[in-house]
Design a protein around this motif. Structure first.
Motif, PDB file in Angstrom:
ATOM      1  N   ASP A  44       0.820  -1.216   0.000  1.00  0.00           N
ATOM      2  CA  ASP A  44       0.000   0.000   0.000  1.00  0.00           C
ATOM      3  C   ASP A  44       0.853   1.265   0.000  1.00  0.00           C
ATOM      4  O   ASP A  44       0.519   2.243  -0.659  1.00  0.00           O
ATOM      5  CB  ASP A  44      -0.955  -0.008   1.199  1.00  0.00           C
ATOM      6  N   TYR A  45       1.948   1.236   0.737  1.00  0.00           N
ATOM      7  CA  TYR A  45       2.843   2.386   0.701  1.00  0.00           C
ATOM      8  C   TYR A  45       3.359   2.606  -0.720  1.00  0.00           C
ATOM      9  O   TYR A  45       3.321   3.711  -1.242  1.00  0.00           O
ATOM     10  CB  TYR A  45       4.027   2.178   1.661  1.00  0.00           C
ATOM     11  N   LEU A  46       3.834   1.546  -1.341  1.00  0.00           N
ATOM     12  CA  LEU A  46       4.432   1.687  -2.672  1.00  0.00           C
ATOM     13  C   LEU A  46       3.408   2.175  -3.687  1.00  0.00           C
ATOM     14  O   LEU A  46       3.668   3.069  -4.486  1.00  0.00           O
ATOM     15  CB  LEU A  46       5.039   0.355  -3.117  1.00  0.00           C
ATOM     16  N   LYS A  47       2.220   1.608  -3.623  1.00  0.00           N
ATOM     17  CA  LYS A  47       1.162   2.027  -4.544  1.00  0.00           C
ATOM     18  C   LYS A  47       0.860   3.515  -4.386  1.00  0.00           C
ATOM     19  O   LYS A  47       0.738   4.250  -5.368  1.00  0.00           O
ATOM     20  CB  LYS A  47      -0.100   1.194  -4.270  1.00  0.00           C
ATOM     21  N   ASN A  48       0.761   3.946  -3.143  1.00  0.00           N
ATOM     22  CA  ASN A  48       0.424   5.349  -2.915  1.00  0.00           C
ATOM     23  C   ASN A  48       1.574   6.289  -3.247  1.00  0.00           C
ATOM     24  O   ASN A  48       1.349   7.411  -3.687  1.00  0.00           O
ATOM     25  CB  ASN A  48      -0.069   5.531  -1.477  1.00  0.00           C
ATOM     26  N   ILE A  49       2.796   5.812  -3.049  1.00  0.00           N
ATOM     27  CA  ILE A  49       3.927   6.637  -3.476  1.00  0.00           C
ATOM     28  C   ILE A  49       3.901   6.772  -4.998  1.00  0.00           C
ATOM     29  O   ILE A  49       4.080   7.861  -5.532  1.00  0.00           O
ATOM     30  CB  ILE A  49       5.269   6.024  -3.008  1.00  0.00           C
ATOM     31  N   TYR A  50       3.603   5.677  -5.660  1.00  0.00           N
ATOM     32  CA  TYR A  50       3.514   5.747  -7.127  1.00  0.00           C
ATOM     33  C   TYR A  50       2.494   6.793  -7.559  1.00  0.00           C
ATOM     34  O   TYR A  50       2.764   7.643  -8.403  1.00  0.00           O
ATOM     35  CB  TYR A  50       3.122   4.387  -7.723  1.00  0.00           C
ATOM     36  N   GLU A  51       1.319   6.717  -6.962  1.00  0.00           N
ATOM     37  CA  GLU A  51       0.249   7.621  -7.384  1.00  0.00           C
ATOM     38  C   GLU A  51       0.568   9.081  -7.084  1.00  0.00           C
ATOM     39  O   GLU A  51       0.173   9.976  -7.827  1.00  0.00           O
ATOM     40  CB  GLU A  51      -1.080   7.175  -6.757  1.00  0.00           C
TER      41      GLU A  51
ATOM     42  N   ALA B 242       7.142  -3.064  -8.123  1.00  0.00           N
ATOM     43  CA  ALA B 242       6.251  -3.595  -7.086  1.00  0.00           C
ATOM     44  C   ALA B 242       4.948  -2.800  -7.047  1.00  0.00           C
ATOM     45  O   ALA B 242       3.867  -3.371  -6.903  1.00  0.00           O
ATOM     46  CB  ALA B 242       6.946  -3.572  -5.729  1.00  0.00           C
ATOM     47  N   ALA B 243       5.047  -1.494  -7.201  1.00  0.00           N
ATOM     48  CA  ALA B 243       3.845  -0.649  -7.187  1.00  0.00           C
ATOM     49  C   ALA B 243       2.953  -0.977  -8.379  1.00  0.00           C
ATOM     50  O   ALA B 243       1.732  -1.106  -8.244  1.00  0.00           O
ATOM     51  CB  ALA B 243       4.245   0.824  -7.213  1.00  0.00           C
ATOM     52  N   LEU B 244       3.562  -1.117  -9.543  1.00  0.00           N
ATOM     53  CA  LEU B 244       2.769  -1.389 -10.746  1.00  0.00           C
ATOM     54  C   LEU B 244       2.115  -2.762 -10.679  1.00  0.00           C
ATOM     55  O   LEU B 244       1.013  -2.962 -11.205  1.00  0.00           O
ATOM     56  CB  LEU B 244       3.637  -1.260 -12.000  1.00  0.00           C
ATOM     57  N   GLU B 245       2.768  -3.675 -10.025  1.00  0.00           N
ATOM     58  CA  GLU B 245       2.166  -5.002  -9.838  1.00  0.00           C
ATOM     59  C   GLU B 245       0.865  -4.875  -9.032  1.00  0.00           C
ATOM     60  O   GLU B 245      -0.165  -5.442  -9.385  1.00  0.00           O
ATOM     61  CB  GLU B 245       3.164  -5.905  -9.105  1.00  0.00           C
ATOM     62  N   VAL B 246       0.914  -4.109  -7.958  1.00  0.00           N
ATOM     63  CA  VAL B 246      -0.279  -3.939  -7.136  1.00  0.00           C
ATOM     64  C   VAL B 246      -1.368  -3.183  -7.906  1.00  0.00           C
ATOM     65  O   VAL B 246      -2.546  -3.541  -7.861  1.00  0.00           O
ATOM     66  CB  VAL B 246       0.041  -3.160  -5.835  1.00  0.00           C
ATOM     67  N   ILE B 247      -0.958  -2.164  -8.640  1.00  0.00           N
ATOM     68  CA  ILE B 247      -1.931  -1.368  -9.396  1.00  0.00           C
ATOM     69  C   ILE B 247      -2.566  -2.215 -10.499  1.00  0.00           C
ATOM     70  O   ILE B 247      -3.767  -2.126 -10.750  1.00  0.00           O
ATOM     71  CB  ILE B 247      -1.262  -0.099  -9.964  1.00  0.00           C
ATOM     72  N   ARG B 248      -1.747  -3.047 -11.131  1.00  0.00           N
ATOM     73  CA  ARG B 248      -2.318  -3.957 -12.147  1.00  0.00           C
ATOM     74  C   ARG B 248      -3.358  -4.874 -11.510  1.00  0.00           C
ATOM     75  O   ARG B 248      -4.452  -5.046 -12.033  1.00  0.00           O
ATOM     76  CB  ARG B 248      -1.211  -4.776 -12.815  1.00  0.00           C
ATOM     77  N   HIS B 249      -3.014  -5.441 -10.382  1.00  0.00           N
ATOM     78  CA  HIS B 249      -3.988  -6.285  -9.682  1.00  0.00           C
ATOM     79  C   HIS B 249      -5.269  -5.506  -9.409  1.00  0.00           C
ATOM     80  O   HIS B 249      -6.370  -5.964  -9.696  1.00  0.00           O
ATOM     81  CB  HIS B 249      -3.413  -6.786  -8.350  1.00  0.00           C
ATOM     82  N   HIS B 250      -5.105  -4.345  -8.839  1.00  0.00           N
ATOM     83  CA  HIS B 250      -6.265  -3.546  -8.442  1.00  0.00           C
ATOM     84  C   HIS B 250      -7.176  -3.253  -9.631  1.00  0.00           C
ATOM     85  O   HIS B 250      -8.388  -3.470  -9.574  1.00  0.00           O
ATOM     86  CB  HIS B 250      -5.790  -2.238  -7.805  1.00  0.00           C
ATOM     87  N   ARG B 251      -6.599  -2.801 -10.688  1.00  0.00           N
ATOM     88  CA  ARG B 251      -7.428  -2.376 -11.829  1.00  0.00           C
ATOM     89  C   ARG B 251      -8.023  -3.553 -12.584  1.00  0.00           C
ATOM     90  O   ARG B 251      -9.169  -3.490 -13.037  1.00  0.00           O
ATOM     91  CB  ARG B 251      -6.607  -1.438 -12.731  1.00  0.00           C
ATOM     92  N   LEU B 252      -7.261  -4.634 -12.702  1.00  0.00           N
ATOM     93  CA  LEU B 252      -7.833  -5.834 -13.323  1.00  0.00           C
ATOM     94  C   LEU B 252      -8.996  -6.344 -12.476  1.00  0.00           C
ATOM     95  O   LEU B 252     -10.047  -6.720 -12.996  1.00  0.00           O
ATOM     96  CB  LEU B 252      -6.783  -6.941 -13.448  1.00  0.00           C
ATOM     97  N   LEU B 253      -8.799  -6.350 -11.179  1.00  0.00           N
ATOM     98  CA  LEU B 253      -9.865  -6.826 -10.297  1.00  0.00           C
ATOM     99  C   LEU B 253     -11.110  -5.961 -10.429  1.00  0.00           C
ATOM    100  O   LEU B 253     -12.228  -6.481 -10.515  1.00  0.00           O
ATOM    101  CB  LEU B 253      -9.377  -6.828  -8.844  1.00  0.00           C
ATOM    102  N   GLU B 254     -10.933  -4.664 -10.464  1.00  0.00           N
ATOM    103  CA  GLU B 254     -12.099  -3.791 -10.603  1.00  0.00           C
ATOM    104  C   GLU B 254     -12.844  -4.101 -11.893  1.00  0.00           C
ATOM    105  O   GLU B 254     -14.072  -4.212 -11.919  1.00  0.00           O
ATOM    106  CB  GLU B 254     -11.671  -2.321 -10.577  1.00  0.00           C
ATOM    107  N   ALA B 255     -12.085  -4.238 -12.975  1.00  0.00           N
ATOM    108  CA  ALA B 255     -12.721  -4.522 -14.259  1.00  0.00           C
ATOM    109  C   ALA B 255     -13.500  -5.833 -14.178  1.00  0.00           C
ATOM    110  O   ALA B 255     -14.632  -5.959 -14.659  1.00  0.00           O
ATOM    111  CB  ALA B 255     -11.667  -4.613 -15.366  1.00  0.00           C
ATOM    112  N   TRP B 256     -12.881  -6.767 -13.529  1.00  0.00           N
ATOM    113  CA  TRP B 256     -13.443  -8.099 -13.516  1.00  0.00           C
ATOM    114  C   TRP B 256     -14.656  -8.205 -12.589  1.00  0.00           C
ATOM    115  O   TRP B 256     -15.630  -8.893 -12.896  1.00  0.00           O
ATOM    116  CB  TRP B 256     -12.324  -9.034 -13.109  1.00  0.00           C
ATOM    117  N   LEU B 257     -14.631  -7.486 -11.489  1.00  0.00           N
ATOM    118  CA  LEU B 257     -15.792  -7.468 -10.596  1.00  0.00           C
ATOM    119  C   LEU B 257     -16.995  -6.874 -11.318  1.00  0.00           C
ATOM    120  O   LEU B 257     -18.131  -7.334 -11.170  1.00  0.00           O
ATOM    121  CB  LEU B 257     -15.487  -6.652  -9.337  1.00  0.00           C
ATOM    122  N   VAL B 258     -16.739  -5.847 -12.118  1.00  0.00           N
ATOM    123  CA  VAL B 258     -17.827  -5.224 -12.871  1.00  0.00           C
ATOM    124  C   VAL B 258     -18.326  -6.167 -13.962  1.00  0.00           C
ATOM    125  O   VAL B 258     -19.527  -6.381 -14.110  1.00  0.00           O
ATOM    126  CB  VAL B 258     -17.357  -3.885 -13.481  1.00  0.00           C
ATOM    127  N   GLN B 259     -17.389  -6.758 -14.681  1.00  0.00           N
ATOM    128  CA  GLN B 259     -17.801  -7.569 -15.837  1.00  0.00           C
ATOM    129  C   GLN B 259     -18.439  -8.887 -15.457  1.00  0.00           C
ATOM    130  O   GLN B 259     -19.316  -9.377 -16.146  1.00  0.00           O
ATOM    131  CB  GLN B 259     -16.600  -7.832 -16.753  1.00  0.00           C
TER     132      GLN B 259
END
Ligand SMILES: [Mn+2]
Ligand SMILES: [Mn+2]
Ligand SMILES: [Mn+2]
Ligand SMILES: [Mn+2]
Lengths: 222, 222
Positions: B11-18, B74-91
């Motif tokens: 979570d730290y890495l993801k937020n630093i990325y953003e 590491a941050a992009l890995e988490v962000i990829r997970h997050h966004r793929l999951l969001e797409a997939w939960l919707v679809q």
DNA sequence: AATATATTTTAGTCAAGACTAAATATTTTG
DNA sequence: CAAAATATTTAGTCTTGACTAAAATATATT
């Protein structure tokens, strides 16, 4: 103040449930080996669960633990998550029955009740997971299990496999190759009394299975 | 020894990325407020990430942090997970764009790489999540973003909404009701220089939006 | 019944990751 | 440019859930 059910606590409760399903109490050592933790750690956690308010386990020194009603609810919640997830990974993402367990083990702790409802509904509220194990209902009752271990059958008896109580991928692949999966019809042809081997016939194939396998396959006698 | 990427570290890495996407460095306070943690805790974690081997962030006292190449992966890995999951939960489960974030926030840390591949493949390797945000590629590159904040447009300019950088459910529902969703065509009709309000027209409707909204809507000028 | 073995518990440590309070550095402003 | 305000860091504490080593208890064997 309501106790927070950490991942660790959830795993303890789930494993206590599985060890005590048939009435016995769960020993410190048995829990330690299932949880991959040292016995001293189990004692510590179990004392905490016993003195939580409300208490999640019943505990007396050296006597092992059993779940309280609150502990049982919490355990069934985790087990429902686990088994629904396994079913759903197989049905929607093409996982095989030997692949699902590890993934479900991690997801079970983090999905929301909403997620639980959605996957249950999407699958039409399945009764069993991919191993044939019963899924606790939405109101957290464990359905009645009418099966017995294959190890309790004797030559001349017939049965249909209801579930396989195992999570190790290799064993599951081995059984699948033999056709020993839920729904399979089997006949016990022979029993060797000293090593507890059973000779099982399914279709035209036969195989000799040891106790450590036959005790994990649950069948309905027919 | 390889550093374990705990949920917290992820979570730290993801937020630093953003926070640092556009070159600036991430301040202690900014991170603390995003992570719902006290500034003192951020200092502690950031020092740890900086002295990890390999280092995940670059840190100098009072200067904030930036990600190293390892930290960025590491941050992009988490962000990829997050966004793929969001797409997939919707679809696949009928979640709406205002419901997905909280669920993805928890799942992002526990899914396997295999799960990631399976959902990506099941959706045909989507490029964007339900908010229109770009999904890092499987080899962890962030695709080029060709959009600008709506707040930078002026009367007479036209644009198409590419993404909405927001996770608060109420804001997302408000925007959806107005038709301000990815793909929508808009025109800027008016700008008030002192409060930074923009009057936006989409179809036959108009609405006045403040800076805290227009800075979260990214458009491609057309 | 006495001893040996196995199981369980206690006591004391550790690491992670948060917190508060106090100290210090940086930035803004009169 | 010095004072005030703001931001950051340090130091010390806490909780969770592990661990090891040693002590206590229970069970099994002679
Ligand atoms: Mn399983
Ligand atoms: Mn688990
Ligand atoms: Mn999100
Ligand atoms: Mn997260």
């Amino acid at each position: 103040m309501e106790q927070t059910l950490t991942n660790s606590i959830q795993d303890y409760l789930k494993n206590i449930y599985e060890l005590t399903e048939n009435g016995e109490s769960a020993s410190t050592n048995a829990l330690a080996s299932r949880l991959n933790v040292k016995p001293a750690s189990v004692t510590g956690m179990v004392q905490k669960l016993a003195s939580a308010k409300p208490a999640l386990v019943e505990y007396q020194k050296h006597q092992g633990v059993t779940l309280t009603d609150d502990g049982k609810k919490a355990a069934l919640e985790v087990i429902r998550h686990h088994r629904l997830l396994e079913a759903w990974l197989v049905q929607t993402l093409g996982y095989t029955w030997d692949e699902v367990h590890a993934e479900a083990e991690k997801l079970e702790h983090v999905i929301s009740e909403d997620f639980e409802r959605r996957i249950a509904a999407a699958m039409g509220h399945p009764l069993r997971d991919p191993h044939g194990e019963l899924i606790p209902t939405a109101d957290l009752q464990m359905p009645l299990d009418d099966s017995t271990p294959l190890s309790s059958l004797r030559p001349g008896q017939f049965g249909k496999i209801e579930y396989v109580k195992a999570s190790e991928a290799e064993l599951l692949r081995y059984l699948e190759n033999l056709g020993l999966i839920p729904g399979a019809d089997i006949e016990v042809k022979d029993h060797s009394p000293f090593d507890h081997n059973l000779t099982i016939k399914m279709g035209r194939k036969s195989v000799v299975l040891g106790l450590n396998i036959t005790s994990k396959i649950y069948v309905k006698e027919s």
